[in-house]
Structures are given as structure tokens and as C-alpha cells.
Design a protein around this motif. Structure first.
Motif, PDB file in Angstrom:
ATOM      1  N   UNK A 170       0.563  -0.918  -0.041  1.00 19.11           N
ATOM      2  CA  UNK A 170      -0.235  -0.242   0.281  1.00 19.11           C
ATOM      3  C   UNK A 170       1.219   1.302   0.264  1.00 19.11           C
ATOM      4  N   UNK A 171       1.591   1.450   1.043  1.00 15.23           N
ATOM      5  CA  UNK A 171       2.602   2.439   0.579  1.00 15.23           C
ATOM      6  C   UNK A 171       3.451   2.077  -0.711  1.00 15.23           C
ATOM      7  N   UNK A 172       3.706   1.396  -2.017  1.00 17.65           N
ATOM      8  CA  UNK A 172       3.971   1.469  -2.785  1.00 17.65           C
ATOM      9  C   UNK A 172       3.191   1.834  -3.545  1.00 17.65           C
ATOM     10  N   UNK A 173       1.821   1.690  -2.765  1.00 18.47           N
ATOM     11  CA  UNK A 173       1.265   2.359  -4.292  1.00 18.47           C
ATOM     12  C   UNK A 173       0.967   3.333  -4.092  1.00 18.47           C
ATOM     13  N   UNK A 174       0.507   4.290  -2.501  1.00 20.97           N
ATOM     14  CA  UNK A 174       0.834   5.595  -2.478  1.00 20.97           C
ATOM     15  C   UNK A 174       1.835   6.195  -3.171  1.00 20.97           C
ATOM     16  N   UNK A 175       3.484   5.585  -3.192  1.00 24.31           N
ATOM     17  CA  UNK A 175       4.343   6.635  -3.625  1.00 24.31           C
ATOM     18  C   UNK A 175       4.228   6.085  -5.360  1.00 24.31           C
ATOM     19  N   UNK A 176       3.703   5.564  -6.192  1.00 26.31           N
ATOM     20  CA  UNK A 176       2.988   4.851  -7.763  1.00 26.31           C
ATOM     21  C   UNK A 176       1.745   6.544  -8.081  1.00 26.31           C
ATOM     22  N   UNK A 177       1.095   6.336  -6.905  1.00 29.53           N
ATOM     23  CA  UNK A 177      -0.102   7.257  -7.727  1.00 29.53           C
ATOM     24  C   UNK A 177       0.202   8.573  -7.509  1.00 29.53           C
ATOM     25  N   UNK A 178       1.415   8.957  -6.491  1.00 30.38           N
ATOM     26  CA  UNK A 178       2.070  10.285  -6.007  1.00 30.38           C
ATOM     27  C   UNK A 178       3.706  10.873  -7.304  1.00 30.38           C
ATOM     28  N   UNK A 179       4.514  10.027  -7.933  1.00 31.29           N
ATOM     29  CA  UNK A 179       5.571   9.662  -9.172  1.00 31.29           C
ATOM     30  C   UNK A 179       4.335  10.155 -10.077  1.00 31.29           C
ATOM     31  N   UNK A 180       3.329   9.534 -10.632  1.00 23.15           N
ATOM     32  CA  UNK A 180       2.676   9.387 -11.914  1.00 23.15           C
ATOM     33  C   UNK A 180       2.380  11.259 -12.033  1.00 23.15           C
ATOM     34  N   UNK A 181       2.092  11.717 -10.648  1.00 20.27           N
ATOM     35  CA  UNK A 181       1.177  12.603 -10.645  1.00 20.27           C
ATOM     36  C   UNK A 181       1.696  14.219 -10.393  1.00 20.27           C
ATOM     37  N   UNK A 182       2.499  13.909  -8.636  1.00 17.12           N
ATOM     38  CA  UNK A 182       3.504  15.133  -8.549  1.00 17.12           C
ATOM     39  C   UNK A 182       4.940  15.222  -9.091  1.00 17.12           C
TER      40      UNK A 182
END
Length: 390
Positions: A170-182
Motif C-alpha cells: 500500500x505504501x508502494x501504491x501511494x508512491x506510484x500515485x504521487x510519482x505519476x501525478x506529482x
């Protein structure tokens, strides 16, 4: 009554735009022509690689071994072992410099400048690596491609080193989301990537100009640094090919402490967003305007809870408003799915998403502990990153 209604609408808009902003930015990204990236480097710039450790050095040999395998020749590694026993650290390679401060620094920026003030030579650029990171061999070469286009600050990608628990996934999922958008999307639409605490690089001059005269204590130095860079209307570039492997949170108690620290930094530094919005109007700067909005965005779980609260209240006020909120949630879910689908997401990460409610529960516990976060989370083992996104 009219005033209350107006304030209620304004409050909902301030919360609701966070649900749809990612997908709106993605649409602009999809329509915008992608810039060409230089494939070759005219010369090897001189890098200082700063590795910071606090109280423990268990992973340092692995980090250094990874850095010594870089397909690059012009760099030195500075390990700042703050409040550490360095008796077990022995490196024969002359490119490795071990620094043991005489007094406890207890701060990322202090450790960075401790190294900067002891550079063996005048390095052109510096990059920050956490004590639990590993790097890909092409890391510095990929950073160079962005520097060669004129950027003075570059953020790479922090990939998950471990996916052995639900919390890590789940930590990795959050990182993927932020790397993609932010990261990727923000940069491509003309703004800047947010800094992630490590896997980032700067010209030495820019880093010194941004932080040398500021004593930043506790977590959140990346927030102060990115605000200083954006206040100069400079852009932070993003590259998805400069890869750092990062240790993800594995236990609930570790998650609570880490997130409490990060939530604390958002409350401490979100005001930088207002400053950048004002500067964006003065400078007619899209870079500063979009980034200012991003800095004002609450942590993910907070604005999701507030959005649910707004939708619930509207059940007693307006079913049309409930429908609008439901549409907003659908667009947010679509945006989240898009981030994971457009990235090389491990199937274990997908499978972990069913546990998001439990993840949010622990984030709420973190919120309750955020006020005193810096008192107990400075040396969280295996999780020393200070990522600014939550």
C-alpha cells in the motif's frame, strides 16, 4: 443564512477540487506535446553523493556497494554518520568518505551541509540518498540528461525495494500515485515535480542558495527546499529513469510513526502554497500557480475523509450535490487507477488495494499523534525518508 450557504459552497469547492485535479492534469498532459529528451551527455559532471544516517548504519555497506556500481566515474560518496557507531564501516575505495560529526546534528539539512563544508573538491552537482536506498547503475547518467537541458534540480523515482507485507504494498501504491501525478504529470504540464526526500539532485550552487542560511529542524526539509526553488520560479525536473530503490513501511507501528511525522510537516509548511500562488500572479507563472495548489492540498486520506463528510451532509441538503460528490469520487478513483495502470505496477500492489480502509485507519491514528511526531520518530528504523507527499 445566505452567508452560511456561501461559506459552505466555498468549503466544498476547496475540498472537492482535490478529487478531480489529478484527472484534469492528466487530460492536459495527454493533449500536450511531449518534449524531446537529450540522449547523450557532453561530459561527466562532478557529483557529490550524500548519504545520511542517524543512529544506525546497518544498511550503509549495501548502499555504498550499490553506489560504487554506478556506470559513472566522476563522483565521490559522502556518508554522514550522525550519532552513529562507525567502527564497523570500512571501505577501501577512495571514492567513499566517512564523516562522523563531533556533535549530534539530528537534521537532514545539517547533515547535508556538514558534508558540503567538507567536500574534497568543488562538485558541480549533489544528489541525496537515504541510508536504506539502492540505486540503478544508470542513475547519474539519467540525471545528467535533465541537467543537460538546463534544469538545476531533478527528482528521480523511488521504486519499492520490498513488497513483502500489505503495508509495504500500500505504501508502494501511494508512491506510484504521487510519482505519476506529482512527478511526471506536473512536470510535463509545465510545472515542477515535488521533491521526495531522496533520489533527487541539484546543482551545488542552487542547493546552497536555497538552504545554506536556514536551519531546518525535524522532518520536511524537502518542503522547504522545493518552496525555495519555486520561489525563484525555477522548475524541478522529473525523470522516471533515474531509479532509487527505497525501503517501504512494513509494520503498522512504523507506519503510524512515519505518517505522523509527515502529517506534522504538512501542517507546518502548507502555507508555502499561498506564497507561491501570490508570486504566480505577480510573475504570470504557471509553474508557481500549479505548484502552489499542490502544496495546499491536504494529505490524501484527510481530503478523502472531508469529501465523504461533505457528501454525507448534503444528503440532508441537496441530492444534486450528493450526485456531484459521487461523480468527484468516481473521477478520483479513475485517476488513481490510471496512475497504477500507466505505471509498471506489481500485481501484489494491485491485490493489496482491498486493504485501503485499514491503511486509512492507521493514517487517522497518525493524525492524532502528529502534534508530537518529531519527539519520537526521528530515528524510525528502515524508514528515514522525508517524502513531502502523504
Amino acid at each position: 443564512m445566505a452567508v452560511i450557504n456561501t461559506l459552505w459552497i466555498i468549503f466544498q469547492v476547496l475540498i472537492g477540487y482535490n478529487l478531480v485535479l489529478p484527472i484534469v492534469l492528466y487530460l492536459f498532459y495527454s493533449l500536450k506535446r511531449k518534449p524531446q529528451v537529450l540522449l547523450s551527455s557532453p561530459a561527466e559532471a562532478d557529483y557529490a553523493i550524500i548519504v545520511t544516517a542517524y543512529e544506525w548504519v546497518t544498511a550503509i555497506p549495501d548502499v555504498v556497494a550499490s553506489l560504487l556500481k554506478l556506470n559513472y566515474s566522476n563522483y565521490l560518496i559522502y556518508v554522514v554518520a550522525d550519532k552513529c557507531d562507525i567502527s564497523t564501516l570500512h571501505f577501501e575505495d577512495e571514492r567513499v568518505v566517512i564523516l562522523r560529526p563531533e556533535e549530534t546534528l539530528a537534521g537532514n539539512v545539517r547533515s547535508h551541509f556538514y558534508a558540503i563544508n567538507r567536500f574534497k573538491r568543488q562538485h558541480d552537482r549533489l544528489t541525496i540518498i537515504d541510508s536504506d536506498n539502492l540505486v540503478e547503475p544508470e542513475y547519474l547518467n539519467e540525471l545528467n540528461k535533465m541537467f543537460n537541458q538546463g534544469f538545476e534540480a531533478v527528482q528521480g523515482v523511488r521504486e519499492a525495494k520490498n513488497l513483502d507485507t500489505t503495508y509495504a504494498c500500500l505504501d508502494a501504491a501511494r508512491d506510484i500515485y504521487y510519482h505519476f501525478y506529482d512527478g511526471k504529470i506536473l512536470f510535463q504540464v509545465g510545472s515542477s515535480a515535488t521533491l521526495a526526500g531522496s533520489g533527487m539532485a541539484f546543482t551545488t550552487q542552487l542547493y546552497r542558495e536555497s538552504l545554506e542560511n536556514r536551519d531546518v529542524s525535524g522532518a520536511g526539509f524537502d518542503k522547504v527546499l522545493q518552496a525555495a526553488i519555486l520561489s525563484r520560479n525555477k522548475r524541478i525536473a522529473f525523470t522516471g529513469k533515474a531509479i532509487v530503490w527505497d525501503e517501504k513501511t512494513t509494520h503498522s507501528d512504523q507506519l503510524v510513526k512515519q505518517r505522523a511525522r509527515w502529517i506534522n510537516t504538512w501542517f507546518k509548511y502548507f502555507g508555502y502554497g499561498f506564497t507561491l500562488l501570490l508570486k504566480s500572479v505577480k510573475n504570470f507563472s504557471l509553474n508557481q500557480f500549479i505548484f502552489g495548489l499542490i502544496l495546499l492540498r491536504p494529505p490524501l486520506f484527510i481530503f478523502l475523509i472531508l469529501a465523504l463528510f461533505c457528501m454525507f451532509i448534503n444528503i440532508f441538503i441537496s441530492w444534486a450535490a450528493v450526485a456531484v460528490w459521487m461523480l468527484g469520487f468516481l473521477l478520483f478513483v479513475l485517476g488513481f487507477y490510471t496512475a497504477l495502470a500507466k505505471s509498471d505496477t506489481d500485481k501484489r500492489v494491485w491485490q493489496s488495494l482491498i486493504n485501503i480502509p485499514k491503511f486509512i485507519y492507521f493514517q487517522i491514528l497518525s493524525l492524532l499523534k502528529a502534534r508530537k511526531a518529531n519527539q519520537y520518530s526521528v530515528a524510525t528504523r528502515g524508514s528515514q525518508s522525508t517524502t513531502d507527499n502523504i
